[in-house]
Design a protein around this motif. Sequence first.
Motif, PDB file in Angstrom:
ATOM      1  N   UNK A  90       0.782  -1.234   0.000  1.00 57.99           N
ATOM      2  CA  UNK A  90       0.000   0.000   0.000  1.00 57.99           C
ATOM      3  C   UNK A  90       0.815   1.287   0.000  1.00 57.99           C
ATOM      4  N   UNK A  91       2.063   1.268   0.438  1.00 59.53           N
ATOM      5  CA  UNK A  91       2.860   2.488   0.481  1.00 59.53           C
ATOM      6  C   UNK A  91       3.909   2.573  -0.619  1.00 59.53           C
ATOM      7  N   UNK A  92       3.885   1.632  -1.534  1.00 60.43           N
ATOM      8  CA  UNK A  92       4.802   1.651  -2.678  1.00 60.43           C
ATOM      9  C   UNK A  92       4.473   2.849  -3.560  1.00 60.43           C
ATOM     10  N   UNK A  93       5.501   3.586  -3.990  1.00 55.95           N
ATOM     11  CA  UNK A  93       5.259   4.752  -4.846  1.00 55.95           C
ATOM     12  C   UNK A  93       5.901   4.531  -6.215  1.00 55.95           C
ATOM     13  N   UNK A  94       6.997   5.173  -6.499  1.00 57.84           N
ATOM     14  CA  UNK A  94       7.608   5.143  -7.824  1.00 57.84           C
ATOM     15  C   UNK A  94       8.274   3.799  -8.125  1.00 57.84           C
ATOM     16  N   UNK A  95       8.009   3.286  -9.325  1.00 55.20           N
ATOM     17  CA  UNK A  95       8.568   2.009  -9.759  1.00 55.20           C
ATOM     18  C   UNK A  95       9.403   2.250 -11.018  1.00 55.20           C
ATOM     19  N   UNK A  96      10.682   1.889 -10.960  1.00 54.21           N
ATOM     20  CA  UNK A  96      11.560   1.997 -12.118  1.00 54.21           C
ATOM     21  C   UNK A  96      11.870   0.598 -12.608  1.00 54.21           C
ATOM     22  N   UNK A  97      11.485   0.311 -13.842  1.00 53.16           N
ATOM     23  CA  UNK A  97      11.674  -1.015 -14.420  1.00 53.16           C
ATOM     24  C   UNK A  97      12.972  -1.071 -15.220  1.00 53.16           C
ATOM     25  N   UNK A  98      13.644  -2.242 -15.247  1.00 54.55           N
ATOM     26  CA  UNK A  98      14.883  -2.367 -16.013  1.00 54.55           C
ATOM     27  C   UNK A  98      14.603  -2.586 -17.503  1.00 54.55           C
ATOM     28  N   UNK A  99      15.549  -2.213 -18.342  1.00 56.99           N
ATOM     29  CA  UNK A  99      15.405  -2.411 -19.788  1.00 56.99           C
ATOM     30  C   UNK A  99      15.333  -3.888 -20.168  1.00 56.99           C
ATOM     31  N   UNK A 100      15.870  -4.769 -19.344  1.00 60.45           N
ATOM     32  CA  UNK A 100      15.905  -6.207 -19.643  1.00 60.45           C
ATOM     33  C   UNK A 100      14.563  -6.909 -19.439  1.00 60.45           C
ATOM     34  N   UNK A 101      13.604  -6.274 -18.797  1.00 59.91           N
ATOM     35  CA  UNK A 101      12.349  -6.913 -18.410  1.00 59.91           C
ATOM     36  C   UNK A 101      11.537  -7.369 -19.624  1.00 59.91           C
ATOM     37  N   UNK A 102      11.104  -8.644 -19.612  1.00 66.38           N
ATOM     38  CA  UNK A 102      10.326  -9.213 -20.714  1.00 66.38           C
ATOM     39  C   UNK A 102       8.878  -9.501 -20.336  1.00 66.38           C
ATOM     40  N   UNK A 103       8.635  -9.909 -19.092  1.00 69.22           N
ATOM     41  CA  UNK A 103       7.269 -10.235 -18.672  1.00 69.22           C
ATOM     42  C   UNK A 103       6.976  -9.670 -17.279  1.00 69.22           C
ATOM     43  N   UNK A 104       5.723  -9.232 -17.137  1.00 64.13           N
ATOM     44  CA  UNK A 104       5.207  -8.796 -15.841  1.00 64.13           C
ATOM     45  C   UNK A 104       3.976  -9.658 -15.593  1.00 64.13           C
ATOM     46  N   UNK A 105       4.004 -10.423 -14.522  1.00 64.15           N
ATOM     47  CA  UNK A 105       2.956 -11.395 -14.249  1.00 64.15           C
ATOM     48  C   UNK A 105       1.650 -10.802 -13.754  1.00 64.15           C
ATOM     49  N   UNK A 106       0.669 -11.684 -13.627  1.00 68.04           N
ATOM     50  CA  UNK A 106      -0.660 -11.319 -13.135  1.00 68.04           C
ATOM     51  C   UNK A 106      -0.569 -10.682 -11.744  1.00 68.04           C
ATOM     52  N   UNK A 107      -1.385  -9.671 -11.524  1.00 66.74           N
ATOM     53  CA  UNK A 107      -1.526  -9.033 -10.203  1.00 66.74           C
ATOM     54  C   UNK A 107      -0.217  -8.516  -9.626  1.00 66.74           C
ATOM     55  N   UNK A 108       0.763  -8.243 -10.455  1.00 65.17           N
ATOM     56  CA  UNK A 108       2.096  -7.893  -9.966  1.00 65.17           C
ATOM     57  C   UNK A 108       2.120  -6.618  -9.128  1.00 65.17           C
ATOM     58  N   UNK A 109       1.292  -5.643  -9.458  1.00 63.53           N
ATOM     59  CA  UNK A 109       1.183  -4.418  -8.676  1.00 63.53           C
ATOM     60  C   UNK A 109      -0.278  -4.170  -8.295  1.00 63.53           C
ATOM     61  N   UNK A 110      -1.013  -5.240  -8.081  1.00 60.25           N
ATOM     62  CA  UNK A 110      -2.428  -5.199  -7.728  1.00 60.25           C
ATOM     63  C   UNK A 110      -2.587  -4.501  -6.376  1.00 60.25           C
ATOM     64  N   UNK A 111      -3.542  -3.604  -6.316  1.00 61.53           N
ATOM     65  CA  UNK A 111      -3.889  -2.900  -5.080  1.00 61.53           C
ATOM     66  C   UNK A 111      -2.687  -2.201  -4.435  1.00 61.53           C
ATOM     67  N   UNK A 112      -1.936  -1.508  -5.262  1.00 64.55           N
ATOM     68  CA  UNK A 112      -0.864  -0.624  -4.789  1.00 64.55           C
ATOM     69  C   UNK A 112      -1.344   0.793  -5.095  1.00 64.55           C
ATOM     70  N   UNK A 113      -2.177   1.361  -4.232  1.00 65.48           N
ATOM     71  CA  UNK A 113      -2.896   2.582  -4.570  1.00 65.48           C
ATOM     72  C   UNK A 113      -2.017   3.802  -4.848  1.00 65.48           C
ATOM     73  N   UNK A 114      -0.794   3.834  -4.350  1.00 70.20           N
ATOM     74  CA  UNK A 114       0.069   4.993  -4.538  1.00 70.20           C
ATOM     75  C   UNK A 114       1.130   4.790  -5.613  1.00 70.20           C
TER      76      UNK A 114
END
Length: 176
Positions: A90-114
């Motif tokens: 619930x308190x997660x804010x900014x997310x920086x993803x790497x250039x190498x990322x190929x897949x983001x799974x189901x519900x990976x950031x589900x209910x992260x309101x911020x």
Amino acid sequence: TVSSIGSGAFENKSRTSQLKYVYIEAGNSISKIPGGAFSSCTNREYIQFENLTEITSLDGISNCNFTGEVDLSKCTKLVSILNSAFNNCSNLTKITLPDSLQTIGDNSFWNCPNAYLASEYLPSSLKSIGTQFFYKSKNFNNLLIFPEGFESLGNEAFQDMTVKGGATGNEFNLVF
């Protein structure tokens, strides 16, 4: 050096629920954080990812109360954020993803309101995003640009979310 962290290693244990900071030193050879490794530690304030240069898949951070950003940009071998990896943080804010990322799974950031992405550009190697990717986010980017070669966007990926500035989920722009 540490080479692995077991499933459920710090998950909701009475002694580890008070764990506030996780710092992983440079030179480690951790390649995977499995399901439940750090889940449900309610007092977690900070998890440092910058020295996880060998990690290829990430899971097991869900239901944590840590505050602030997740910077995965130096995780240059990270190809998968697995199902429910950061859900209900619930308190997660900014997310920086790497250039190498190929897949983001189901519900990976589900209910992260911020939570929101640091860039409107998704990683150039990204091929798929699972269902309910940013479900119930209340602070999402109002523009999201998908890379050339992107293949699959899961069901309800942006359901019940609000973009920065208060626009509802159907008032943001996706560029494919």
